[in-house]
Design an enzyme around this catalytic site. Structure first.
Site, mmCIF file in Angstrom:
data_model
loop_
_atom_site.group_PDB
_atom_site.id
_atom_site.type_symbol
_atom_site.label_atom_id
_atom_site.label_comp_id
_atom_site.label_asym_id
_atom_site.label_seq_id
_atom_site.Cartn_x
_atom_site.Cartn_y
_atom_site.Cartn_z
ATOM 1 N N ARG A 17 0.841 -1.212 0.000
ATOM 2 C CA ARG A 17 0.000 0.000 0.000
ATOM 3 C C ARG A 17 0.871 1.255 0.000
ATOM 4 O O ARG A 17 0.576 2.229 -0.701
ATOM 5 C CB ARG A 17 -0.925 -0.008 1.218
ATOM 6 C CG ARG A 17 -1.970 -1.121 1.206
ATOM 7 C CD ARG A 17 -2.847 -1.052 2.447
ATOM 8 N NE ARG A 17 -3.735 -2.203 2.515
ATOM 9 C CZ ARG A 17 -3.746 -3.102 3.482
ATOM 10 N NH1 ARG A 17 -2.892 -2.998 4.500
ATOM 11 N NH2 ARG A 17 -4.588 -4.122 3.456
ATOM 12 N N ASP A 56 -16.295 -3.760 -4.099
ATOM 13 C CA ASP A 56 -16.215 -5.080 -3.477
ATOM 14 C C ASP A 56 -17.604 -5.702 -3.531
ATOM 15 O O ASP A 56 -18.615 -4.988 -3.521
ATOM 16 C CB ASP A 56 -15.726 -4.983 -2.030
ATOM 17 C CG ASP A 56 -15.103 -6.281 -1.540
ATOM 18 O OD1 ASP A 56 -13.859 -6.341 -1.443
ATOM 19 O OD2 ASP A 56 -15.855 -7.236 -1.271
ATOM 20 N N SER A 57 -17.652 -7.030 -3.564
ATOM 21 C CA SER A 57 -18.951 -7.716 -3.594
ATOM 22 C C SER A 57 -19.529 -7.919 -2.205
ATOM 23 O O SER A 57 -20.686 -8.322 -2.067
ATOM 24 C CB SER A 57 -18.802 -9.075 -4.287
ATOM 25 O OG SER A 57 -17.898 -9.896 -3.576
ATOM 26 N N ASP A 107 -6.935 -6.727 -6.355
ATOM 27 C CA ASP A 107 -6.478 -7.599 -5.265
ATOM 28 C C ASP A 107 -7.559 -8.635 -4.950
ATOM 29 O O ASP A 107 -8.205 -8.576 -3.894
ATOM 30 C CB ASP A 107 -6.159 -6.744 -4.038
ATOM 31 C CG ASP A 107 -5.537 -7.563 -2.906
ATOM 32 O OD1 ASP A 107 -5.041 -8.671 -3.172
ATOM 33 O OD2 ASP A 107 -5.552 -7.080 -1.757
ATOM 34 N N CYS A 149 -2.977 -13.742 -4.018
ATOM 35 C CA CYS A 149 -2.700 -14.253 -2.673
ATOM 36 C C CYS A 149 -2.775 -15.772 -2.661
ATOM 37 O O CYS A 149 -2.862 -16.397 -1.602
ATOM 38 C CB CYS A 149 -3.666 -13.654 -1.654
ATOM 39 S SG CYS A 149 -5.397 -14.080 -1.939
#
Length: 206
Positions: A17, A56-57, A107, A149
């Site tokens: 970040r 975002d969901s 991400d 990730c």
């Protein structure tokens, strides 16, 4: 936690970040995709970004991100728009609207659960689709920070070659500015190489 994604805040992305924020120009327009608790978007505003669209969901994740923005002050609340949507659908709609961004962070959650061929091939298809969409939304000379990730993808060594092929499909040229991983306090035991899971590719897109 009783619900949500693990701790709700991914400390392993802390240094990535900060690097992302250091690459932004004042007044940048940013998309923070799969934003979770909003860490990248909040850092972007702190670095002078004029507008951040955080997608975002998960509504609980967005609620947490909005609280984090409020804790940082009214300028953050004003600069960040939180959107509940599937990121692939949102990127498709953004392209239809002709939107582009100076910088995008992608991400996604873990897409490759293992190196088993069927599962891994399916994960690579998902990474290609998402990154192709993101690349098309970055303005020339802009930044794409794309992450995995999934330990299976990171340990395969195939993420960069996948991105290179995807960029060709998208008609974009990419330059690799930096490869990031988990923050320094996430140490890797040499006896357990499977512990290497996070890769963040910092790409300049032309």
């Amino acid at each position: 936690p009783a619900s949500g994604q693990k701790t709700g805040f991914y400390c392993d992305q802390r240094e990535n970040r900060a690097t992302f924020a250091s690459l932004l120009r004042p007044g940048a327009e940013v998309a923070d995709l799969c934003c979770c608790s909003g860490g990248f978007g909040i850092h972007a505003v702190g670095a002078g970004a004029a507008k951040v669209t955080a997608v975002d969901s998960s509504q609980p994740a967005l609620d947490l991100a909005a609280r984090n923005a409020a804790l940082n002050g009214p300028d953050y609340v004003e600069a960040i728009e939180f959107v509940k949507d599937d990121v692939a659908k949102w990127m498709h709609a953004a392209a239809e609207r002709g939107e582009t961004f100076d910088a995008i962070v992608l991400d996604p959650p873990k897409l490759a659960p293992s190196r088993a061929k069927r599962a891994f091939d399916r994960a690579k298809q998902k990474y290609r689709k998402l990154n192709k969409q993101a690349l098309k939304l970055v303005r020339p000379g802009g930044i794409l920070v794309t992450c995995t990730c999934s330990g299976a993808m990171t340990q395969s060594g195939e993420f960069l070659s996948l991105l290179r092929a995807t960029a060709r499909e998208a008609g974009r040229d990419i330059s690799l500015a930096k490869v990031g991983g988990a923050a320094a306090d996430h140490v890797l035991n040499p006896a357990y190489p499977e512990g290497e899971y996070l890769t963040a590719m910092f790409l300049v897109v032309d």
